[in-house]
Design a protein around this motif. Structure first.
Motif, PDB file in Angstrom:
ATOM      1  N   GLU A  68     -81.000 -22.457 -25.971  1.00 43.32           N
ATOM      2  CA  GLU A  68     -81.193 -23.787 -25.388  1.00 43.32           C
ATOM      3  C   GLU A  68     -80.472 -24.831 -26.177  1.00 43.32           C
ATOM      4  O   GLU A  68     -79.820 -25.717 -25.626  1.00 43.32           O
ATOM      5  N   LYS A  69     -80.603 -24.678 -27.432  1.00 41.83           N
ATOM      6  CA  LYS A  69     -79.924 -25.653 -28.274  1.00 41.83           C
ATOM      7  C   LYS A  69     -78.446 -25.622 -28.008  1.00 41.83           C
ATOM      8  O   LYS A  69     -77.805 -26.656 -27.784  1.00 41.83           O
ATOM      9  N   LYS A  70     -77.952 -24.385 -28.031  1.00 44.48           N
ATOM     10  CA  LYS A  70     -76.514 -24.239 -27.778  1.00 44.48           C
ATOM     11  C   LYS A  70     -76.140 -24.859 -26.444  1.00 44.48           C
ATOM     12  O   LYS A  70     -75.177 -25.611 -26.321  1.00 44.48           O
ATOM     13  N   ALA A  71     -76.932 -24.454 -25.454  1.00 48.13           N
ATOM     14  CA  ALA A  71     -76.643 -24.966 -24.105  1.00 48.13           C
ATOM     15  C   ALA A  71     -76.663 -26.478 -24.075  1.00 48.13           C
ATOM     16  O   ALA A  71     -75.792 -27.106 -23.497  1.00 48.13           O
ATOM     17  N   LYS A  72     -77.684 -26.975 -24.735  1.00 49.48           N
ATOM     18  CA  LYS A  72     -77.786 -28.446 -24.761  1.00 49.48           C
ATOM     19  C   LYS A  72     -76.550 -29.045 -25.372  1.00 49.48           C
ATOM     20  O   LYS A  72     -75.966 -29.990 -24.831  1.00 49.48           O
ATOM     21  N   LEU A  73     -76.149 -28.475 -26.461  1.00 52.33           N
ATOM     22  CA  LEU A  73     -74.965 -28.993 -27.125  1.00 52.33           C
ATOM     23  C   LEU A  73     -73.755 -28.897 -26.205  1.00 52.33           C
ATOM     24  O   LEU A  73     -72.981 -29.842 -26.064  1.00 52.33           O
ATOM     25  N   ALA A  74     -73.699 -27.660 -25.626  1.00 51.83           N
ATOM     26  CA  ALA A  74     -72.551 -27.476 -24.729  1.00 51.83           C
ATOM     27  C   ALA A  74     -72.576 -28.497 -23.623  1.00 51.83           C
ATOM     28  O   ALA A  74     -71.558 -29.090 -23.284  1.00 51.83           O
ATOM     29  N   ILE A 119     -73.971 -31.354 -23.570  1.00 51.47           N
ATOM     30  CA  ILE A 119     -73.618 -32.679 -24.093  1.00 51.47           C
ATOM     31  C   ILE A 119     -72.124 -32.801 -24.238  1.00 51.47           C
ATOM     32  O   ILE A 119     -71.506 -33.791 -23.856  1.00 51.47           O
ATOM     33  N   GLU A 120     -71.620 -31.680 -24.780  1.00 53.00           N
ATOM     34  CA  GLU A 120     -70.174 -31.661 -24.936  1.00 53.00           C
ATOM     35  C   GLU A 120     -69.486 -31.819 -23.587  1.00 53.00           C
ATOM     36  O   GLU A 120     -68.565 -32.621 -23.423  1.00 53.00           O
ATOM     37  N   ALA A 121     -69.972 -30.964 -22.645  1.00 54.84           N
ATOM     38  CA  ALA A 121     -69.376 -31.004 -21.306  1.00 54.84           C
ATOM     39  C   ALA A 121     -69.524 -32.373 -20.680  1.00 54.84           C
ATOM     40  O   ALA A 121     -68.578 -32.908 -20.104  1.00 54.84           O
ATOM     41  N   ASP A 122     -70.730 -32.894 -20.786  1.00 58.04           N
ATOM     42  CA  ASP A 122     -70.965 -34.250 -20.261  1.00 58.04           C
ATOM     43  C   ASP A 122     -69.981 -35.222 -20.841  1.00 58.04           C
ATOM     44  O   ASP A 122     -69.389 -36.046 -20.143  1.00 58.04           O
ATOM     45  N   LYS A 123     -69.855 -35.093 -22.134  1.00 61.62           N
ATOM     46  CA  LYS A 123     -68.930 -36.013 -22.782  1.00 61.62           C
ATOM     47  C   LYS A 123     -67.548 -35.883 -22.192  1.00 61.62           C
ATOM     48  O   LYS A 123     -66.917 -36.876 -21.814  1.00 61.62           O
ATOM     49  N   LYS A 124     -67.143 -34.610 -22.125  1.00 62.39           N
ATOM     50  CA  LYS A 124     -65.807 -34.368 -21.572  1.00 62.39           C
ATOM     51  C   LYS A 124     -65.700 -34.919 -20.171  1.00 62.39           C
ATOM     52  O   LYS A 124     -64.770 -35.610 -19.818  1.00 62.39           O
ATOM     53  N   ARG A 125     -66.717 -34.544 -19.361  1.00 56.21           N
ATOM     54  CA  ARG A 125     -66.705 -34.965 -17.961  1.00 56.21           C
ATOM     55  C   ARG A 125     -66.633 -36.462 -17.873  1.00 56.21           C
ATOM     56  O   ARG A 125     -65.842 -37.025 -17.141  1.00 56.21           O
ATOM     57  N   LYS A 126     -67.453 -37.096 -18.670  1.00 57.59           N
ATOM     58  CA  LYS A 126     -67.450 -38.547 -18.612  1.00 57.59           C
ATOM     59  C   LYS A 126     -66.082 -39.087 -18.946  1.00 57.59           C
ATOM     60  O   LYS A 126     -65.597 -40.031 -18.321  1.00 57.59           O
ATOM     61  N   GLU A 127     -65.519 -38.427 -19.951  1.00 57.42           N
ATOM     62  CA  GLU A 127     -64.192 -38.857 -20.333  1.00 57.42           C
ATOM     63  C   GLU A 127     -63.222 -38.678 -19.178  1.00 57.42           C
ATOM     64  O   GLU A 127     -62.445 -39.566 -18.848  1.00 57.42           O
ATOM     65  N   GLN A 128     -63.298 -37.480 -18.575  1.00 62.90           N
ATOM     66  CA  GLN A 128     -62.400 -37.221 -17.453  1.00 62.90           C
ATOM     67  C   GLN A 128     -62.629 -38.218 -16.333  1.00 62.90           C
ATOM     68  O   GLN A 128     -61.689 -38.758 -15.763  1.00 62.90           O
ATOM     69  N   GLU A 129     -63.909 -38.427 -16.048  1.00 66.50           N
ATOM     70  CA  GLU A 129     -64.213 -39.380 -14.986  1.00 66.50           C
ATOM     71  C   GLU A 129     -63.620 -40.735 -15.293  1.00 66.50           C
ATOM     72  O   GLU A 129     -63.055 -41.402 -14.440  1.00 66.50           O
ATOM     73  N   ARG A 130     -63.770 -41.053 -16.490  1.00 62.37           N
ATOM     74  CA  ARG A 130     -63.258 -42.359 -16.869  1.00 62.37           C
ATOM     75  C   ARG A 130     -61.766 -42.414 -16.633  1.00 62.37           C
ATOM     76  O   ARG A 130     -61.247 -43.371 -16.035  1.00 62.37           O
ATOM     77  N   LEU A 131     -61.097 -41.362 -17.120  1.00 59.28           N
ATOM     78  CA  LEU A 131     -59.652 -41.332 -16.940  1.00 59.28           C
ATOM     79  C   LEU A 131     -59.298 -41.314 -15.460  1.00 59.28           C
ATOM     80  O   LEU A 131     -58.416 -42.044 -15.017  1.00 59.28           O
ATOM     81  N   ALA A 132     -60.054 -40.423 -14.740  1.00 57.56           N
ATOM     82  CA  ALA A 132     -59.776 -40.328 -13.301  1.00 57.56           C
ATOM     83  C   ALA A 132     -59.981 -41.664 -12.638  1.00 57.56           C
ATOM     84  O   ALA A 132     -59.192 -42.082 -11.800  1.00 57.56           O
ATOM     85  N   LYS A 133     -61.043 -42.289 -13.063  1.00 60.17           N
ATOM     86  CA  LYS A 133     -61.325 -43.597 -12.460  1.00 60.17           C
ATOM     87  C   LYS A 133     -60.175 -44.547 -12.712  1.00 60.17           C
ATOM     88  O   LYS A 133     -59.710 -45.236 -11.803  1.00 60.17           O
ATOM     89  N   LEU A 134     -59.719 -44.544 -13.909  1.00 54.98           N
ATOM     90  CA  LEU A 134     -58.591 -45.411 -14.242  1.00 54.98           C
ATOM     91  C   LEU A 134     -57.390 -45.073 -13.373  1.00 54.98           C
ATOM     92  O   LEU A 134     -56.741 -45.946 -12.815  1.00 54.98           O
TER      93      LEU A 134
END
Lengths: 461, 290
Positions: B134-140, B142-157
Motif C-alpha cells: 500500500e505504501k508503495k502504491a500510494k507513493l506510486a 502520488i508519483e503518478a498523480d504528480k506526473k499526470r498533473k504535470e502532463q495535464e498542466r503542460l497539455a493545458k498549456l
C-alpha cells in the motif's frame, strides 16, 4: 481548409451559371407558328438578259401560269404576285430582300428561247431567298451583270431542249413536280391523270354518260367511252395504262377493262346480278370486285390471266367497295355485317376478317394511302352529314376533311397528299380537292354537266 | 507447521504425560484394590437357624443346597470380582482413553496454538506486506498523480496555445469567408441580373420566331421536333442557321430554318455577359397541340 472553401465557392458559382441555361448552351423552345401555305414567287419565263421579254401566243400555254396553278391547288403553296419592281428588267436583277419583303421563301425564275420553228429551250431555277441573302453581291463588269447570290441559295436548276408548244403543259407539270419535291421531300403528283364520269342531261331526256380521262388539274379531258346507260366506278391499273369500270350498256351491270391510249376494251365480268366496284391489285394481275350471283353482294377476286374467280368474303351481309392494301395481301371493304356500314379488312391467305373503323355510325368507301398511315373514307358525322374523313391508322383518330356535305367517292393522289372527291355545288356535281390534313380546299374547274366518280391515276413515268 | 523444536517439545510433553498417567494408574490401581477389598469383606446379616429333625436326604440336600449356595455365592462373588475387575479394567481403559484423549487434545490444542500463532505470524507478515505494498502504491500513485498533473498542466498549456492559434485562424477564415460571401453575393446579384436579361431576351426572341414561323400545311405537326443551331453576330444578325436534329421531314426542317432567318436580326441584351450567351445557341421547334 482554405483551399476546400474556395473550391466550394467556385463550384457554387458555376452552378448558378448553370441554372441559367438548359444545357451547356442556351436552348429556346419554339412551340407555335402559323400554319400557312408556303409563299413562293414564280416568275414568268424570260427570254434572256438581252432579248425582250418573251410574249406568249394566245394559244400557247404560259408555262409558269400552269406551275403557279399546280402549286396552288396542291394546297401547300401560295404563289405571290409575280410582278417585278418597276425598274427591274429581269428577275435576276432583283435583290433577294425584295422577295423577302413579299414574304416569298422561294423563288422560281426561268428562261425560254426560240431555237427553231415550234422549238424552244426552256430552263428554270429554284432559289432559296433567305439562304441567298448572306452571300449577296452583284457587280457590273462591262455589259455583264454578274450575280453571285443565286449560287448560294440555288436549290435546283434544269434545262429542257427542243420543246414543242403542245408539250408545254406537260413540261409545266413536270417542273411543278420538281419544285414540289425539292421543297417538301414528297414526290409531286402534277403529271398524273384523273378518270371520272361526266353526266350530261340529254335534250330528248335521259343522260349521256362519258368516261373521261384528264390531266390531274382537270385540263385536256379526253373521252374514252360514251353511253346512254350509266358508267360507274372507274379504277386505274397500277401501270396507268388501263381502266376497269362498270357499264350498264346492256341494261345490266358488267365490268370492262379499257386501254386509255387506244380506247380498246374487253369484257371481264358479266355474272348474273351485280358486277361492281372493280379495284385493280397492286401487281396488276387481278381485280377485286363485287358480285351478287350467289346471294347478297360479296367480294371476289378475278385473276385476269386465267379468268379464275375466288370468293373472298362469305356470309349473308352486304360486302362492297373493295380496295387493296399496298402489300397486295389484304383488302379493305365496306360491310354491314355489324348492323351498319363499317370498313373491314380481310386477309386473303387466311380469310381472317377484322373491323377497322369504330368511330361514327357509318363508314364506307375505303381508300388507303400508299404508306398505310391514313384511311380516307366517307364518314357520317353527328349531324347525319356525309363528309370525307381521314382515320389515322396508328391512333384510330378520325378527322373530317371536307366542309361540303353529300361528299362521295374519295380517291387519293399517288403521293397521298391530296384527296379528290365528288360533291355538289349549286346542285351540280363537281369535283373537290382537299389536302390530306384537311387544310387546303379547292374546287376543280366546273364542266358542263355533272362530274362524279373520280379516280386518281398512279404515278405515270 | 511444526518446526523441529516444536516436535521435540511435543514428544517431551507426551512422554511426560504418559509417565504421569502411568503413575496415576499405578496409584489408582492400589486405590482400586482397597475398594475391592472393602467390597469383599462386607459383613452379611446373621440369620437365626431353627433346630429341627432333619432328614438325611434332606440334610444332604440341604448340604448340597448350602454347598451349591456357597458355590453360587462364590461364583457370584468371583463373578462379581471378575465383573469388578473388568469394570476396573474398563475404567482403567476409560481413564487411559481419557488421558490419551486429553493428551491428544492437549497436543491438538498446542498444535492449534502453534498453528494459530503461525497463522498470526503469517497474517502479520501479510499485513506488513500489504502495508508495504500500500505504501508503495500510494507513493506510486502520488508519483503518478504528480506526473499526470504535470502532463495535464503542460497539455493545458499546449491546448491553450493551440486554441488560441485556432481562434486566430478561424477569425482569419471568417474574415475571408465574409469577404468571399460579399464577393459572391455581388457576383450572384450580377448573375441574377444577367439571368434576368437572358430570360427576357430569350422570351423576346421566342416571340419573334413564333410570329415568323410559317408552319407547313398538309403535314401532321404534332410529334415532330427539330433542333436548329444558330450563330449570331453581336448585333443580332444571323451568321448561320443549321439543322442539327432533323424532324425527319424536309419541309418541316426547312420551315424552322426559315423561321429563324426571317427573324434576323434577333433582339439581344445590352449587357455583355448576357449577350455572350446568344452568340452560339439552339432552338428546338416542337409544336404544341392547338
Amino acid at each position: 481548409m482554405k483551399k476546400q472553401f474556395s473550391t466550394l465557392v467556385f463550384i457554387s458559382f458555376c452552378f448558378t451559371l448553370y441554372q441559367n441555361v438548359a444545357s451547356a448552351a442556351l436552348n429556346i423552345e419554339i412551340t407555335q407558328g402559323v400554319a400557312e401555305a408556303m409563299p413562293i414567287a414564280v416568275m414568268d419565263l424570260e427570254s434572256g438578259v438581252a432579248a425582250p421579254k418573251f410574249q406568249a401566243n394566245q394559244n400557247q400555254t404560259n408555262i409558269m401560269d400552269v406551275v403557279r396553278n399546280d402549286l396552288r391547288t396542291s394546297g401547300r403553296f401560295s404563289p405571290v404576285d409575280p410582278t417585278l419592281p418597276n425598274d427591274a428588267k429581269s428577275a435576276k436583277d432583283v435583290n433577294v430582300t425584295y422577295w423577302q419583303g413579299l414574304g416569298a421563301e422561294s423563288l422560281v425564275t426561268g428562261e425560254i428561247q426560240v431555237v427553231g420553228p415550234d422549238r424552244y429551250n426552256v430552263s428554270f431555277e429554284l432559289t432559296d431567298t433567305y439562304a441567298a441573302e448572306k452571300a449577296e453581291s452583284s457587280k457590273v463588269e462591262g455589259e455583264d451583270l454578274v450575280i453571285q447570290t443565286a449560287e448560294v441559295g440555288k436549290l435546283i436548276s434544269k434545262t429542257y431542249k427542243n420543246v414543242h408548244p403542245r408539250d408545254f403543259r406537260a413540261l409545266a407539270h413536270h417542273i411543278s413536280d420538281i419544285i414540289y419535291e425539292q421543297l417538301t421531300g414528297v414526290r409531286g403528283a402534277f403529271s398524273t391523270r384523273i378518270a371520272y364520269v361526266l353526266v350530261k342531261p340529254m335534250l330528248r331526256g335521259g343522260n349521256l354518260y362519258t368516261l373521261e380521262v384528264a390531266d390531274a388539274d382537270g385540263f385536256n379531258p379526253k373521252p374514252l367511252l360514251e353511253s346512254r346507260q350509266p358508267i360507274m366506278s372507274p379504277s386505274w391499273s397500277p401501270d396507268g395504262k388501263e381502266l376497269a369500270f362498270v357499264s350498264f350498256e346492256k341494261n345490266q351491270s358488267e365490268i370492262y377493262r379499257i386501254n386509255v391510249a387506244t380506247g380498246k376494251r374487253k369484257l371481264i365480268s358479266s355474272f348474273p346480278g351485280i358486277n361492281g366496284a372493280p379495284s385493280w391489285s397492286p401487281d396488276g394481275q387481278s381485280i377485286a370486285l363485287v358480285l351478287s350471283k350467289d346471294g347478297n353482294p360479296k367480294v371476289y377476286i378475278l385473276d385476269l390471266a386465267f379468268n379464275d374467280l375466288t370468293q373472298v368474303t362469305k356470309g349473308v351481309s352486304i360486302d362492297t367497295e373493295p380496295t387493296w392494301e399496298p402489300g397486295g395481301q389484304s383488302l379493305l371493304f365496306t360491310s354491314n355485317r355489324g348492323g351498319r356500314p363499317q370498313i373491314y379488312r380481310v386477309e386473303l391467305a387466311t380469310g381472317k376478317t377484322e373491323r377497322v373503323t369504330y368511330k361514327g355510325t357509318y363508314n364506307a368507301r375505303p381508300a388507303l394511302t400508299r404508306d398505310g398511315k391514313h384511311l380516307v373514307m366517307i364518314h357520317r358525322d353527328d349531324n347525319d352529314q356525309f363528309h370525307i374523313a381521314s382515320q389515322n391508322m396508328r391512333t384510330g383518330e378520325v378527322s373530317i376533311l371536307t366542309k361540303t356535305d353529300l361528299d362521295e367517292s374519295p380517291t387519293l393522289s399517288p403521293n397521298g397528299a391530296m384527296v379528290l372527291y365528288g360533291t355538289f355545288l349549286d346542285e351540280k356535281g363537281v369535283l373537290g380537292v382537299v389536302t390530306i390534313d384537311g387544310r387546303g380546299q379547292l374546287r376543280f374547274p366546273a364542266r358542263h354537266g355533272n362530274v362524279q366518280e373520280p379516280a386518281w391515276s398512279p404515278f405515270l413515268s | 507447521m511444526k518446526t523441529r523444536s516444536s516436535y521435540y517439545l511435543s514428544s517431551f510433553l507426551s512422554m511426560a504425560l504418559h509417565l504421569s498417567v502411568f503413575a496415576a494408574i499405578a496409584m489408582s490401581f492400589d486405590f482400586n484394590k482397597t475398594i475391592k477389598m472393602a467390597a469383599v469383606t462386607k459383613p452379611q446379616p446373621k440369620e437365626t437357624i431353627e433346630a429341627i429333625a432333619i432328614d438325611q436326604n434332606a440334610l444332604e440336600k440341604e448340604v448340597q443346597r448350602l454347598a451349591s449356595v456357597e458355590r453360587n455365592k462364590l461364583e457370584k462373588e468371583q463373578a462379581r470380582i471378575d465383573r469388578l475387575k473388568r469394570e476396573e479394567e474398563k475404567l482403567k481403559r476409560q481413564v487411559e482413553r481419557k488421558k490419551q484423549l486429553a493428551l491428544k487434545q492437549e497436543q491438538e490444542r498446542l498444535a492449534k496454538i502453534k498453528q494459530e500463532k503461525a497463522e498470526l505470524v503469517r497474517l502479520e507478515k501479510e499485513k506488513q506486506k500489504r502495508i508495504e505494498e500500500e505504501k508503495k502504491a500510494k507513493l506510486a500513485k502520488i508519483e503518478a498523480d504528480k506526473k499526470r498533473k504535470e502532463q495535464e498542466r503542460l497539455a493545458k498549456l499546449e491546448a491553450e496555445k493551440k486554441h488560441k492559434a485556432e481562434e486566430e485562424a478561424r477569425k482569419k477564415e471568417e474574415e475571408k469567408a465574409r469577404l468571399a460571401a460579399e464577393e459572391k453575393a455581388k457576383q450572384e446579384k450580377q448573375e441574377a441580373l444577367i439571368k434576368t436579361q437572358i430570360n427576357l431576351y430569350a422570351g423576346l426572341i421566342q416571340a419573334k420566331i413564333h410570329q415568323n414561323w410559317r408552319q407547313p400545311v398538309g403535314l401532321e405537326l404534332l410529334g415532330k421536333t427539330c433542333k436548329v443551331a444558330v450563330k449570331l453576330e453581336p448585333s443580332g444578325e444571323i451568321i448561320s442557321v443549321k439543322v442539327i436534329e432533323s424532324s425527319g421531314n424536309l419541309e418541316f426542317d426547312r420551315s424552322t430554318e426559315l423561321a429563324v432567318l426571317k427573324s434576323s436580326p434577333l433582339p439581344l441584351p445590352s449587357e455583355e455577359k448576357a449577350r455572350a450567351q446568344f452568340k452560339d445557341f439552339t432552338f428546338t421547334f416542337n409544336p404544341e397541340a392547338v
